[in-house]
Design a protein around this motif. Structure first.
Motif, PDB file in Angstrom:
ATOM      1  N   VAL A  34      19.574  63.789 -19.237  1.00 21.54           N
ATOM      2  CA  VAL A  34      19.416  65.237 -19.296  1.00 21.54           C
ATOM      3  C   VAL A  34      20.522  65.849 -20.159  1.00 21.54           C
ATOM      4  O   VAL A  34      20.275  66.728 -20.996  1.00 21.54           O
ATOM      5  N   ASN A  35      21.752  65.396 -19.978  1.00 28.65           N
ATOM      6  CA  ASN A  35      22.866  65.899 -20.781  1.00 28.65           C
ATOM      7  C   ASN A  35      22.699  65.546 -22.250  1.00 28.65           C
ATOM      8  O   ASN A  35      23.038  66.342 -23.137  1.00 28.65           O
ATOM      9  N   ASN A  36      22.179  64.365 -22.525  1.00 30.17           N
ATOM     10  CA  ASN A  36      21.938  63.948 -23.909  1.00 30.17           C
ATOM     11  C   ASN A  36      20.889  64.839 -24.574  1.00 30.17           C
ATOM     12  O   ASN A  36      21.048  65.287 -25.716  1.00 30.17           O
ATOM     13  N   HIS A  37      19.823  65.116 -23.844  1.00 27.99           N
ATOM     14  CA  HIS A  37      18.779  66.004 -24.375  1.00 27.99           C
ATOM     15  C   HIS A  37      19.334  67.397 -24.667  1.00 27.99           C
ATOM     16  O   HIS A  37      19.021  67.997 -25.705  1.00 27.99           O
ATOM     17  N   LEU A  38      20.153  67.919 -23.754  1.00 29.99           N
ATOM     18  CA  LEU A  38      20.710  69.251 -23.972  1.00 29.99           C
ATOM     19  C   LEU A  38      21.605  69.271 -25.200  1.00 29.99           C
ATOM     20  O   LEU A  38      21.588  70.238 -25.984  1.00 29.99           O
ATOM     21  N   GLY A  39      22.374  68.214 -25.389  1.00 30.51           N
ATOM     22  CA  GLY A  39      23.205  68.134 -26.597  1.00 30.51           C
ATOM     23  C   GLY A  39      22.364  68.190 -27.856  1.00 30.51           C
ATOM     24  O   GLY A  39      22.707  68.907 -28.828  1.00 30.51           O
ATOM     25  N   ASP A  40      21.265  67.468 -27.879  1.00 31.92           N
ATOM     26  CA  ASP A  40      20.382  67.488 -29.054  1.00 31.92           C
ATOM     27  C   ASP A  40      19.818  68.884 -29.296  1.00 31.92           C
ATOM     28  O   ASP A  40      19.742  69.362 -30.444  1.00 31.92           O
ATOM     29  N   ALA A  41      19.418  69.561 -28.214  1.00 26.53           N
ATOM     30  CA  ALA A  41      18.851  70.902 -28.352  1.00 26.53           C
ATOM     31  C   ALA A  41      19.912  71.887 -28.850  1.00 26.53           C
ATOM     32  O   ALA A  41      19.634  72.742 -29.710  1.00 26.53           O
ATOM     33  N   TYR A  42      21.146  71.789 -28.318  1.00 30.02           N
ATOM     34  CA  TYR A  42      22.232  72.655 -28.811  1.00 30.02           C
ATOM     35  C   TYR A  42      22.433  72.464 -30.310  1.00 30.02           C
ATOM     36  O   TYR A  42      22.636  73.426 -31.063  1.00 30.02           O
ATOM     37  N   TRP A  43      22.408  71.234 -30.764  1.00 28.11           N
ATOM     38  CA  TRP A  43      22.618  70.956 -32.193  1.00 28.11           C
ATOM     39  C   TRP A  43      21.558  71.655 -33.034  1.00 28.11           C
ATOM     40  O   TRP A  43      21.866  72.242 -34.083  1.00 28.11           O
ATOM     41  N   GLN A  44      20.321  71.609 -32.577  1.00 31.59           N
ATOM     42  CA  GLN A  44      19.220  72.163 -33.372  1.00 31.59           C
ATOM     43  C   GLN A  44      19.277  73.686 -33.460  1.00 31.59           C
ATOM     44  O   GLN A  44      18.712  74.268 -34.396  1.00 31.59           O
ATOM     45  N   VAL A  45      19.925  74.353 -32.499  1.00 30.95           N
ATOM     46  CA  VAL A  45      20.034  75.816 -32.568  1.00 30.95           C
ATOM     47  C   VAL A  45      21.400  76.254 -33.112  1.00 30.95           C
ATOM     48  O   VAL A  45      21.753  77.433 -33.040  1.00 30.95           O
ATOM     49  N   GLY A  46      22.169  75.293 -33.632  1.00 30.88           N
ATOM     50  CA  GLY A  46      23.435  75.628 -34.279  1.00 30.88           C
ATOM     51  C   GLY A  46      24.635  75.690 -33.363  1.00 30.88           C
ATOM     52  O   GLY A  46      25.725  76.084 -33.794  1.00 30.88           O
ATOM     53  N   ARG A  47      24.507  75.293 -32.113  1.00 27.97           N
ATOM     54  CA  ARG A  47      25.641  75.320 -31.175  1.00 27.97           C
ATOM     55  C   ARG A  47      26.293  73.934 -31.189  1.00 27.97           C
ATOM     56  O   ARG A  47      26.233  73.160 -30.250  1.00 27.97           O
ATOM     57  N   ARG A  48      26.955  73.637 -32.319  1.00 25.30           N
ATOM     58  CA  ARG A  48      27.429  72.282 -32.589  1.00 25.30           C
ATOM     59  C   ARG A  48      28.554  71.835 -31.649  1.00 25.30           C
ATOM     60  O   ARG A  48      28.573  70.686 -31.208  1.00 25.30           O
ATOM     61  N   ASP A  49      29.503  72.714 -31.355  1.00 28.46           N
ATOM     62  CA  ASP A  49      30.609  72.327 -30.466  1.00 28.46           C
ATOM     63  C   ASP A  49      30.087  71.979 -29.069  1.00 28.46           C
ATOM     64  O   ASP A  49      30.547  71.021 -28.433  1.00 28.46           O
ATOM     65  N   GLU A  50      29.141  72.767 -28.599  1.00 30.12           N
ATOM     66  CA  GLU A  50      28.572  72.495 -27.280  1.00 30.12           C
ATOM     67  C   GLU A  50      27.768  71.186 -27.282  1.00 30.12           C
ATOM     68  O   GLU A  50      27.753  70.450 -26.294  1.00 30.12           O
ATOM     69  N   ALA A  51      27.121  70.905 -28.414  1.00 32.26           N
ATOM     70  CA  ALA A  51      26.387  69.645 -28.531  1.00 32.26           C
ATOM     71  C   ALA A  51      27.339  68.465 -28.436  1.00 32.26           C
ATOM     72  O   ALA A  51      27.087  67.493 -27.702  1.00 32.26           O
ATOM     73  N   VAL A  52      28.464  68.546 -29.161  1.00 39.44           N
ATOM     74  CA  VAL A  52      29.452  67.466 -29.120  1.00 39.44           C
ATOM     75  C   VAL A  52      29.992  67.282 -27.701  1.00 39.44           C
ATOM     76  O   VAL A  52      30.172  66.154 -27.223  1.00 39.44           O
ATOM     77  N   PHE A  53      30.243  68.402 -27.009  1.00 36.74           N
ATOM     78  CA  PHE A  53      30.728  68.314 -25.628  1.00 36.74           C
ATOM     79  C   PHE A  53      29.718  67.557 -24.757  1.00 36.74           C
ATOM     80  O   PHE A  53      30.097  66.702 -23.950  1.00 36.74           O
ATOM     81  N   GLN A  54      28.425  67.872 -24.903  1.00 35.65           N
ATOM     82  CA  GLN A  54      27.406  67.210 -24.079  1.00 35.65           C
ATOM     83  C   GLN A  54      27.341  65.717 -24.381  1.00 35.65           C
ATOM     84  O   GLN A  54      27.228  64.901 -23.463  1.00 35.65           O
ATOM     85  N   TRP A  55      27.425  65.326 -25.656  1.00 34.61           N
ATOM     86  CA  TRP A  55      27.345  63.899 -25.992  1.00 34.61           C
ATOM     87  C   TRP A  55      28.561  63.141 -25.459  1.00 34.61           C
ATOM     88  O   TRP A  55      28.436  62.003 -25.024  1.00 34.61           O
ATOM     89  N   ARG A  56      29.723  63.794 -25.522  1.00 37.20           N
ATOM     90  CA  ARG A  56      30.910  63.150 -24.942  1.00 37.20           C
ATOM     91  C   ARG A  56      30.764  63.006 -23.431  1.00 37.20           C
ATOM     92  O   ARG A  56      31.198  62.011 -22.844  1.00 37.20           O
ATOM     93  N   ARG A  57      30.163  64.017 -22.839  1.00 38.00           N
ATOM     94  CA  ARG A  57      29.943  63.949 -21.384  1.00 38.00           C
ATOM     95  C   ARG A  57      28.997  62.810 -21.034  1.00 38.00           C
ATOM     96  O   ARG A  57      29.185  62.128 -20.011  1.00 38.00           O
ATOM     97  N   VAL A  58      28.000  62.561 -21.861  1.00 34.37           N
ATOM     98  CA  VAL A  58      27.057  61.466 -21.628  1.00 34.37           C
ATOM     99  C   VAL A  58      27.806  60.147 -21.438  1.00 34.37           C
ATOM    100  O   VAL A  58      27.500  59.349 -20.544  1.00 34.37           O
ATOM    101  N   LEU A  59      28.843  59.929 -22.249  1.00 33.55           N
ATOM    102  CA  LEU A  59      29.579  58.665 -22.202  1.00 33.55           C
ATOM    103  C   LEU A  59      30.376  58.501 -20.907  1.00 33.55           C
ATOM    104  O   LEU A  59      30.809  57.393 -20.585  1.00 33.55           O
ATOM    105  N   THR A  60      30.576  59.576 -20.169  1.00 39.32           N
ATOM    106  CA  THR A  60      31.309  59.497 -18.895  1.00 39.32           C
ATOM    107  C   THR A  60      30.376  59.288 -17.703  1.00 39.32           C
ATOM    108  O   THR A  60      30.844  59.154 -16.584  1.00 39.32           O
ATOM    109  N   LEU A  61      29.071  59.267 -17.956  1.00 40.96           N
ATOM    110  CA  LEU A  61      28.088  59.259 -16.855  1.00 40.96           C
ATOM    111  C   LEU A  61      27.350  57.931 -16.705  1.00 40.96           C
ATOM    112  O   LEU A  61      26.235  57.892 -16.186  1.00 40.96           O
TER     113      LEU A  61
END
Length: 571
Positions: A503-530
């Motif tokens: 779910v976090n990975n999907h949200l990161g991808d969606a953030y990237w597509q709407v231009g919220r790049r920093d939030e996307a990076v945060f979500q992908w980093r969070r994925v690695l902790t889960l």
């Protein structure tokens, strides 16, 4: 569900140490008894009732005020199954709480019945009403105490507690047995018929009525009764066994003895207490039933379930192991035993028991084996027992098809997964889990997106608090390129399933597509902790390393070992 009445977080060994920490010769009896009391209370909270009883007994021995500990010692003795000891120390003083005294009288009555002292038992149950919360148990037990005392008129009198439907219903069952014992067969049959009218009569009551008919030599009527009930409860083991016995013209069980009938009477409120989440009362009643009928299998199964829920796995396993291989409940008991090891992360032992249990093809055992194999991600091995179950099933079962489809999906064999999931959906077109699982498979592959989105919407409408299903819906909008809507839904999914890496990975991808790049990076980093699986870990790391965001994914069919994480079931 735990057998808890007080939260104590200090380790048992430290509390026990309090009882012996005083220097030699120190005159601190109260402090010593208090440490033992705390250790006993902690053991009781953790479901270790036998150990609790020992602590409370020792505390009583050294306490300056032993009456303060007597009730706890009594309770622990009942819960551990030491009914003889509990009857000896049952509270009777005016200083004892009313609840403890009521349970004490019930315990003493049961012990008297077990000891062949019917008149004593009947007197304890009738000379003074045993009130809430033990009124139901006392009422159902009383006719059997009367039978033990030789008072036939009192034995056939149906118990009456105004407003208590449990007493009304199961009191009639007891009366039917008492009529049969008195050879008043017409009156017994009237009661049995009243209990089993209608297609939804409880299987245990149908079996009781059918056994009565078999004992009267009316096997054909018994088989017809069993068939009628099996139409509503096709998987009920007791009904299936009863029908097979009647058709083979084997001898039916005799009517219950006084002790057996009394045990069954007290198991009824035990089940009611369990349903009401009153675990300590339920365990107390089951222990009383076993004092009367020590070989009663369903009671041992309940002990296993209750002790397992309380965290006392040793006691739970000992209870399940009381069920012998020649008893119909053996496969179920072994399945519960296997799951107890799985819950304790003893995977190999769990699978060893499950494989041995399934070796004779028992359906319960095969299903347990398949579920354990899937739980441990041994999907290829899980296919074989599921195949056996599906082939042996007299009618297609959507649950089995769904389970096999999910296993194929995890192996990356989408064509077979799709066939099973579609067949399951055809059998149960409104089941949210199937709708979600099949639709997610299409969405993640970019196939049949409009149809899949409509299916997931149905699943979400049925389960709006399911993070996995809301995620599937958001991912569907993402695949359609509707990224703003995808973000809204995937943010909601993360709120519902904050610890899910997919779910976090999907949200990161969606953030990237709407231009919220920093939030996307945060979500992908969070994925690695889960603790993501290998595919997801590689995906998140690649996006973080490249700085290019989501890339078109390789088709799942080309990488069978790393199929997409499925929705709902795998989460």
């Amino acid at each position: 569900m735990r057998l808890r009445s007080l939260t104590v977080t200090v380790p048992l060994f430290l509390l026990a140490a309090c009882a012996s920490a005083a220097p030699p010769g120190a005159d601190l009896p109260d402090r010593s008894s208090y440490g033992l009391f705390l250790a006993g209370q902690a053991a009781l909270n953790d479901g270790e009732s036998r150990q609790a009883a020992d602590y409370f007994d020792r505390a009583t021995d050294v306490s300056a005020q032993p009456e303060l500990l007597a009730e706890r010692a009594f309770t622990a003795a009942v819960l551990s199954g030491e009914i003889e000891r509990a009857a000896e120390i049952a509270p009777v003083d005016e200083s004892a709480s009313e609840g403890a005294k009521r349970l004490g009288r019930l315990v003493r009555a049961v012990e008297a019945l077990a000891d062949g002292k019917g008149e004593t038992a009947y007197t304890l149950l009738t000379e003074q009403e045993i009130g809430f919360p033990h009124r139901t148990a006392a009422a159902l037990l009383t006719p059997w105490a009367a039978a033990a005392a030789g008072d036939q008129l009192a034995a056939i009198r149906r118990p009456d507690v105004p407003g208590d439907r449990l007493v009304q219903y199961f009191g009639m069952l007891g009366q039917a047995y008492q009529f049969e014992r008195a050879r008043r067969y017409d009156e017994a049959e009237t009661d049995f018929k009243a209990l089993t009218e209608g297609a939804e009569a409880a299987p245990m009551l149908v079996v009781a009525h059918g056994e009565f008919l078999e004992r009267r030599g009316r096997r054909d009527e018994a088989v017809a009764l069993y068939d009628q009930a099996l139409a509503s409860f096709p998987r009920d083991t007791a009904l299936t066994e009863a029908k097979a016995r009647a058709m083979a013209r084997r001898s039916p069980p005799p009517p219950p003895t006084v002790r057996e009938g009394a045990a069954e009477a007290i198991l009824t409120p035990a089940a009611a207490m369990l349903a009401a989440r009153q675990s300590q009362f339920a365990l107390a009643y089951v222990r009383l039933a076993l004092r009367l009928d020590p070989d009663r299998v369903d009671a041992w199964m309940m002990v296993g379930d209750l002790m397992g829920a309380a965290g006392d796995l040793e006691a739970a396993r000992a209870a399940y192991e009381r069920v012998k291989p020649d008893q119909p409940e053996y496969a179920t008991a072994q399945s519960k035993l296997a799951w107890s090891y799985q819950g304790a992360d003893e995977t190999e032992r769990a699978l060893e028991i499950a494989r041995a249990n399934a070796s004779n093809g028992d359906p319960v055992a095969l299903l347990t084996l398949a579920d354990l194999l899937r739980t441990n991600e041994k999907y290829a091995e899980a296919i074989a027992p599921l195949d056996q179950l599906i082939e042996a099933s007299p009618a297609p079962d959507w649950r089995l098809l769904f389970a096999r489809g999910a296993a194929y999906e995890r192996l990356g064999d989408w064509p077979r997964a799709e066939a099973d999931l579609s067949a399951a959906l055809e059998l149960n077109p409104n089941e949210p889990d199937i709708l979600n699982y099949l639709a997610y498979g299409w969405i993640d592959r970019g196939e049949r997106l409009e149809e899949a989105l409509a299916m997931v919407q149905m699943a979400v409408d049925a389960n709006p608090r399911s993070g996995a299903m809301v995620d599937s819906l958001g991912w569907g909008y993402y695949r359609l390129g509707q990224y703003d809507r995808a973000v809204e839904l995937l943010e909601e999914a993360v709120e519902l399933e904050a610890g899910d890496p997919e779910v976090n990975n999907h949200l990161g991808d969606a953030y990237w597509q709407v231009g919220r790049r920093d939030e996307a990076v945060f979500q992908w980093r969070r994925v690695l902790t889960l603790e993501p699986d290998e595919r997801m870990r590689r995906d998140a790391e690649a996006k973080l390393a490249s700085g290019l965001g989501p890339q078109p994914r390789v088709a799942a069919a080309t990488e069978p070992a790393l199929a997409p994480t499925p929705p709902s079931v795998a989460r």
